[in-house]
Design a protein around this motif. Structure first.
Motif, mmCIF file in Angstrom:
data_model
loop_
_atom_site.group_PDB
_atom_site.id
_atom_site.type_symbol
_atom_site.label_atom_id
_atom_site.label_comp_id
_atom_site.label_asym_id
_atom_site.label_seq_id
_atom_site.Cartn_x
_atom_site.Cartn_y
_atom_site.Cartn_z
ATOM 1 N N SER A 127 -9.240 0.473 -7.085
ATOM 2 C CA SER A 127 -7.655 -0.133 -6.772
ATOM 3 C C SER A 127 -6.693 0.158 -5.901
ATOM 4 O O SER A 127 -6.267 -0.045 -5.152
ATOM 5 N N SER A 128 -6.359 1.887 -6.179
ATOM 6 C CA SER A 128 -6.062 2.458 -5.298
ATOM 7 C C SER A 128 -6.220 2.455 -4.516
ATOM 8 O O SER A 128 -4.929 2.808 -3.098
ATOM 9 N N ILE A 129 -7.527 3.380 -4.274
ATOM 10 C CA ILE A 129 -7.948 2.887 -2.672
ATOM 11 C C ILE A 129 -7.784 2.244 -1.685
ATOM 12 O O ILE A 129 -6.978 1.993 -1.337
ATOM 13 N N VAL A 130 -7.908 1.021 -2.279
ATOM 14 C CA VAL A 130 -7.952 -0.549 -2.019
ATOM 15 C C VAL A 130 -6.461 -0.588 -1.535
ATOM 16 O O VAL A 130 -5.748 -1.328 -0.131
ATOM 17 N N SER A 131 -5.626 -0.600 -2.244
ATOM 18 C CA SER A 131 -4.377 -0.652 -2.564
ATOM 19 C C SER A 131 -3.451 0.339 -1.373
ATOM 20 O O SER A 131 -2.514 -0.110 -0.564
ATOM 21 N N LYS A 132 -4.178 0.943 -1.266
ATOM 22 C CA LYS A 132 -3.446 2.400 0.332
ATOM 23 C C LYS A 132 -3.344 2.034 0.721
ATOM 24 O O LYS A 132 -2.710 2.300 2.182
ATOM 25 N N TYR A 133 -4.367 0.938 1.501
ATOM 26 C CA TYR A 133 -5.042 0.390 2.844
ATOM 27 C C TYR A 133 -3.601 -0.927 3.079
ATOM 28 O O TYR A 133 -3.923 -1.868 4.145
ATOM 29 N N ASP A 134 -2.910 -0.849 2.421
ATOM 30 C CA ASP A 134 -1.884 -2.608 1.490
ATOM 31 C C ASP A 134 -3.142 -3.745 1.397
ATOM 32 O O ASP A 134 -2.671 -4.918 1.897
ATOM 33 N N HIS A 135 -4.495 -3.364 1.256
ATOM 34 C CA HIS A 135 -5.184 -4.912 0.636
ATOM 35 C C HIS A 135 -4.788 -4.949 -1.114
ATOM 36 O O HIS A 135 -4.261 -3.971 -1.315
ATOM 37 N N LYS A 136 -5.073 -6.025 -1.441
ATOM 38 C CA LYS A 136 -4.898 -6.331 -2.421
ATOM 39 C C LYS A 136 -6.138 -6.988 -3.049
ATOM 40 O O LYS A 136 -6.854 -8.146 -3.327
ATOM 41 N N VAL A 137 -5.969 -5.941 -4.505
ATOM 42 C CA VAL A 137 -7.600 -6.053 -5.476
ATOM 43 C C VAL A 137 -6.889 -7.238 -6.039
ATOM 44 O O VAL A 137 -6.138 -7.561 -6.777
ATOM 45 N N LEU A 138 -7.861 -8.900 -6.049
ATOM 46 C CA LEU A 138 -7.801 -9.552 -6.751
ATOM 47 C C LEU A 138 -8.515 -10.518 -8.185
ATOM 48 O O LEU A 138 -8.028 -10.356 -9.188
ATOM 49 N N GLN A 139 -10.131 -8.909 -8.787
ATOM 50 C CA GLN A 139 -10.620 -9.043 -9.409
ATOM 51 C C GLN A 139 -11.369 -7.635 -9.265
ATOM 52 O O GLN A 139 -11.750 -7.448 -8.086
ATOM 53 N N ILE A 140 -11.756 -6.614 -10.375
ATOM 54 C CA ILE A 140 -13.040 -5.771 -9.790
ATOM 55 C C ILE A 140 -13.630 -5.390 -11.369
ATOM 56 O O ILE A 140 -13.032 -6.039 -12.174
ATOM 57 N N ASN A 141 -15.080 -5.714 -11.944
ATOM 58 C CA ASN A 141 -15.887 -5.051 -12.894
ATOM 59 C C ASN A 141 -17.149 -5.224 -12.315
ATOM 60 O O ASN A 141 -17.721 -5.398 -11.321
ATOM 61 N N GLY A 142 -17.636 -5.018 -13.215
ATOM 62 C CA GLY A 142 -19.590 -5.133 -12.814
ATOM 63 C C GLY A 142 -19.925 -4.777 -14.248
ATOM 64 O O GLY A 142 -19.585 -4.438 -15.228
#
Length: 153
Positions: free
Chosen positions: A36-51
């Motif tokens: 999530s921190s990698i995604v946020s670093k580029y100003d994208h927004k994590v809405l959900q993560i799981n697996g």
């Protein structure tokens, strides 16, 4: 960029190399935070993560300031290094080459969030390969059966 308005929702699905169940419950939430921190670093927004122990589903609000392939390359490389540096697995950790990326409209997002949150329940009924092929078919993506997330010999 001025006067640029977008609403892009992407679900990325990627697997552990050879689909080995290496993502352990004791550190999976740390991994999800790191991704999530990698995604946020580029100003994208994590809405959900799981697996599951062998794969990850990532739903994000995606900004058109970066190629998705660039983000996924960095995300997989950096998170692999992070896992290996921390010694979470006895062998070398790597993600399998490739990923699936699927787009959704805003009204589909709440249902998709629930689906990703409930991965453990979902996989009691359907294996990962069936789930992945179903996503490809639903999104009408042509694919070569030889390159679906299978174990590498």
């Amino acid at each position: 960029m001025a006067n640029t308005y977008t609403q892009i929702h992407i679900q990325a699905v990627f697997a552990v190399q050879n689909r080995i169940s290496l993502i352990h419950p004791t550190w999976k939430n740390e991994l999800y935070k790191y991704i999530s921190s990698i995604v946020s670093k580029y100003d994208h927004k994590v809405l959900q993560i799981n697996g599951m122990p062998d794969h990850v589903h990532l739903l994000m609000g995606f900004r058109p300031t970066q190629a998705l392939s660039d983000l996924m390359k960095e995300l997989k490389e950096d998170s692999s290094k992070w896992i290996n540096t921390r010694g979470f697995v006895k062998r070398k950790f790597a993600w399998q080459a490739g990923y699936g990326a699927f787009s959704y409209s805003k009204n589909q997002v709440p249902r998709l969030i629930r689906y990703i949150q409930n991965q453990e329940e979902h996989h009691k009924r359907q294996c990962f390969l069936d789930e992945y092929e179903e996503l490809l078919k639903i999104h009408e993506i042509e694919y070569d059966q030889r390159y679906i997330f299978k174990a590498i010999d």
